[in-house]
Design a protein around this motif. Sequence first.
Motif, PDB file in Angstrom:
ATOM      1  N   TYR A 209     -10.154   8.973  22.524  1.00  0.00           N
ATOM      2  CA  TYR A 209     -11.299   9.732  23.018  1.00  0.00           C
ATOM      3  C   TYR A 209     -11.077  11.189  22.593  1.00  0.00           C
ATOM      4  N   GLY A 210     -11.866  11.665  21.615  1.00  0.00           N
ATOM      5  CA  GLY A 210     -11.606  12.966  21.027  1.00  0.00           C
ATOM      6  C   GLY A 210     -12.642  14.026  21.324  1.00  0.00           C
ATOM      7  N   HIS A 211     -12.278  15.306  21.033  1.00  0.00           N
ATOM      8  CA  HIS A 211     -13.117  16.497  21.164  1.00  0.00           C
ATOM      9  C   HIS A 211     -13.436  16.831  22.628  1.00  0.00           C
ATOM     10  N   LEU A 212     -12.541  16.484  23.521  1.00  0.00           N
ATOM     11  CA  LEU A 212     -12.781  16.646  24.955  1.00  0.00           C
ATOM     12  C   LEU A 212     -12.746  18.118  25.370  1.00  0.00           C
ATOM     13  N   SER A 213     -13.560  18.468  26.368  1.00  0.00           N
ATOM     14  CA  SER A 213     -13.499  19.826  26.921  1.00  0.00           C
ATOM     15  C   SER A 213     -12.407  19.918  27.980  1.00  0.00           C
ATOM     16  N   LYS A 214     -12.133  18.796  28.644  1.00  0.00           N
ATOM     17  CA  LYS A 214     -11.098  18.786  29.677  1.00  0.00           C
ATOM     18  C   LYS A 214     -10.476  17.399  29.781  1.00  0.00           C
ATOM     19  N   ILE A 215      -9.152  17.362  29.865  1.00  0.00           N
ATOM     20  CA  ILE A 215      -8.413  16.105  30.029  1.00  0.00           C
ATOM     21  C   ILE A 215      -8.015  15.973  31.492  1.00  0.00           C
ATOM     22  N   LEU A 216      -8.293  14.815  32.090  1.00  0.00           N
ATOM     23  CA  LEU A 216      -8.060  14.611  33.520  1.00  0.00           C
ATOM     24  C   LEU A 216      -6.920  13.633  33.806  1.00  0.00           C
ATOM     25  N   VAL A 217      -6.188  13.200  32.775  1.00  0.00           N
ATOM     26  CA  VAL A 217      -5.059  12.295  32.955  1.00  0.00           C
ATOM     27  C   VAL A 217      -3.848  12.878  32.241  1.00  0.00           C
ATOM     28  N   THR A 218      -2.687  12.307  32.499  1.00  0.00           N
ATOM     29  CA  THR A 218      -1.444  12.801  31.897  1.00  0.00           C
ATOM     30  C   THR A 218      -0.738  11.688  31.141  1.00  0.00           C
ATOM     31  N   ASP A 219       0.146  12.077  30.235  1.00  0.00           N
ATOM     32  CA  ASP A 219       0.928  11.091  29.485  1.00  0.00           C
ATOM     33  C   ASP A 219       1.658  10.148  30.445  1.00  0.00           C
ATOM     34  N   GLY A 220       1.607   8.864  30.115  1.00  0.00           N
ATOM     35  CA  GLY A 220       2.321   7.870  30.907  1.00  0.00           C
ATOM     36  C   GLY A 220       1.583   7.373  32.130  1.00  0.00           C
ATOM     37  N   ALA A 221       0.419   7.959  32.432  1.00  0.00           N
ATOM     38  CA  ALA A 221      -0.338   7.534  33.611  1.00  0.00           C
ATOM     39  C   ALA A 221      -0.980   6.168  33.377  1.00  0.00           C
ATOM     40  N   ARG A 222      -1.005   5.351  34.405  1.00  0.00           N
ATOM     41  CA  ARG A 222      -1.713   4.071  34.331  1.00  0.00           C
ATOM     42  C   ARG A 222      -3.164   4.301  34.724  1.00  0.00           C
ATOM     43  N   VAL A 223      -4.085   3.815  33.892  1.00  0.00           N
ATOM     44  CA  VAL A 223      -5.505   3.979  34.173  1.00  0.00           C
ATOM     45  C   VAL A 223      -6.168   2.604  34.228  1.00  0.00           C
ATOM     46  N   HIS A 224      -7.308   2.571  34.873  1.00  0.00           N
ATOM     47  CA  HIS A 224      -8.038   1.316  35.031  1.00  0.00           C
ATOM     48  C   HIS A 224      -9.410   1.409  34.364  1.00  0.00           C
ATOM     49  N   ARG A 225      -9.922   0.270  33.983  1.00  0.00           N
ATOM     50  CA  ARG A 225     -11.239   0.189  33.356  1.00  0.00           C
ATOM     51  C   ARG A 225     -12.273   0.887  34.236  1.00  0.00           C
ATOM     52  N   GLY A 226     -13.048   1.808  33.616  1.00  0.00           N
ATOM     53  CA  GLY A 226     -14.076   2.533  34.351  1.00  0.00           C
ATOM     54  C   GLY A 226     -13.586   3.788  35.035  1.00  0.00           C
ATOM     55  N   GLN A 227     -12.292   4.115  34.902  1.00  0.00           N
ATOM     56  CA  GLN A 227     -11.751   5.318  35.551  1.00  0.00           C
ATOM     57  C   GLN A 227     -12.125   6.571  34.770  1.00  0.00           C
ATOM     58  N   LEU A 228     -12.479   7.645  35.473  1.00  0.00           N
ATOM     59  CA  LEU A 228     -12.782   8.932  34.844  1.00  0.00           C
ATOM     60  C   LEU A 228     -11.497   9.509  34.268  1.00  0.00           C
ATOM     61  N   ILE A 229     -11.492   9.799  32.949  1.00  0.00           N
ATOM     62  CA  ILE A 229     -10.274  10.288  32.309  1.00  0.00           C
ATOM     63  C   ILE A 229     -10.451  11.662  31.661  1.00  0.00           C
ATOM     64  N   ALA A 230     -11.695  12.088  31.402  1.00  0.00           N
ATOM     65  CA  ALA A 230     -11.897  13.349  30.692  1.00  0.00           C
ATOM     66  C   ALA A 230     -13.358  13.765  30.772  1.00  0.00           C
ATOM     67  N   LEU A 231     -13.637  14.964  30.220  1.00  0.00           N
ATOM     68  CA  LEU A 231     -15.002  15.466  30.128  1.00  0.00           C
ATOM     69  C   LEU A 231     -15.326  15.756  28.669  1.00  0.00           C
ATOM     70  N   MET A 232     -16.555  15.492  28.281  1.00  0.00           N
ATOM     71  CA  MET A 232     -16.990  15.675  26.899  1.00  0.00           C
ATOM     72  C   MET A 232     -16.964  17.147  26.505  1.00  0.00           C
ATOM     73  N   GLY A 233     -16.662  17.382  25.219  1.00  0.00           N
ATOM     74  CA  GLY A 233     -16.638  18.748  24.727  1.00  0.00           C
ATOM     75  C   GLY A 233     -16.881  18.815  23.234  1.00  0.00           C
TER      76      GLY A 233
END
Length: 288
Positions: A209-233
């Motif tokens: 997921y590229g060109h983001l204005s803001k990243i809301l997750v960190t390296d190594g974090a477990r995420v789930h389908r449908g989870q908010l991970i970033a904002l468009m930029g």
Amino acid sequence: QRQALLTAVMAGEGYNKELAAATLPVPAAKDGVEAHVLAPLTKVETRQAALAVPAQAMLDRRYADTAAAIRKLGLKPERVAKRSAPAKGAAMGGEYIPANSAEAAADLHADQQFRTLFQSWKKMDGLQQGTIAIPSVQPVANLQFTSNFGIRSDPFRGTAAMHAGVDIPGPVGTPIYATADGIVAHADRRGGYGNLVEINHGKGIATRYGHLSKILVTDGARVHRGQLIALMGSTGRSTGPHLHYEVRMDGHAVNPVPFLTTADYLLASQDHSVHQIPVSTDGPAAQD
């Protein structure tokens, strides 16, 4: 136990190893048990055997449909299926009684019938659990494309270049969602991608997921389908706000469109009103 297995299968419940006991042979009735005692139990067993037939057919159809959907994405069901650890064998024994009667033959058939049903249920559940690694939801609520996967004219140089993903336009700050369960492999700036989130979904599958204005997750974090991970930029090599979205198999970019445009998602996208958004694109993925 057999009734619980039938109920779980018909209700679409997940695999439960405790119900493996439903596959064990039914103990033979001891001599001296009166017929009126056995009659209702025999009636139940007969009904269960009859119910096992449509239950098996339903599992077979579900497996075939799921496997066909996976193959359409260029994947093999065997690759995706989650394999559970083999269950420990249950202790068995007893007197040897040859299966030389009609009743014994019927009992053996019923035992095999439920063993097959249980294994089919286990196989179906493994395939369904494995599909959680397949990107299968939209990364944004309003799905549109301004640039597709493949060779295109580079928006900066005007020469032919490979585009390893799709460009999805939207206003700065548009929520970006993970398209499958996984582990965040990268959550930082990377070359032409600008701010990038990469998720490893297992089975050799990854999304970017590229060109983001803001990243809301960190390296190594477990995420789930449908989870908010970033904002468009519009960070990195970009002409305006949009999401550059990639699906990768074994490290190689593949066309993400089949993962995004199933019938369900096309129907969902039709429910959203289409807004006029300035066309935005990015540079070739070769910059990663």
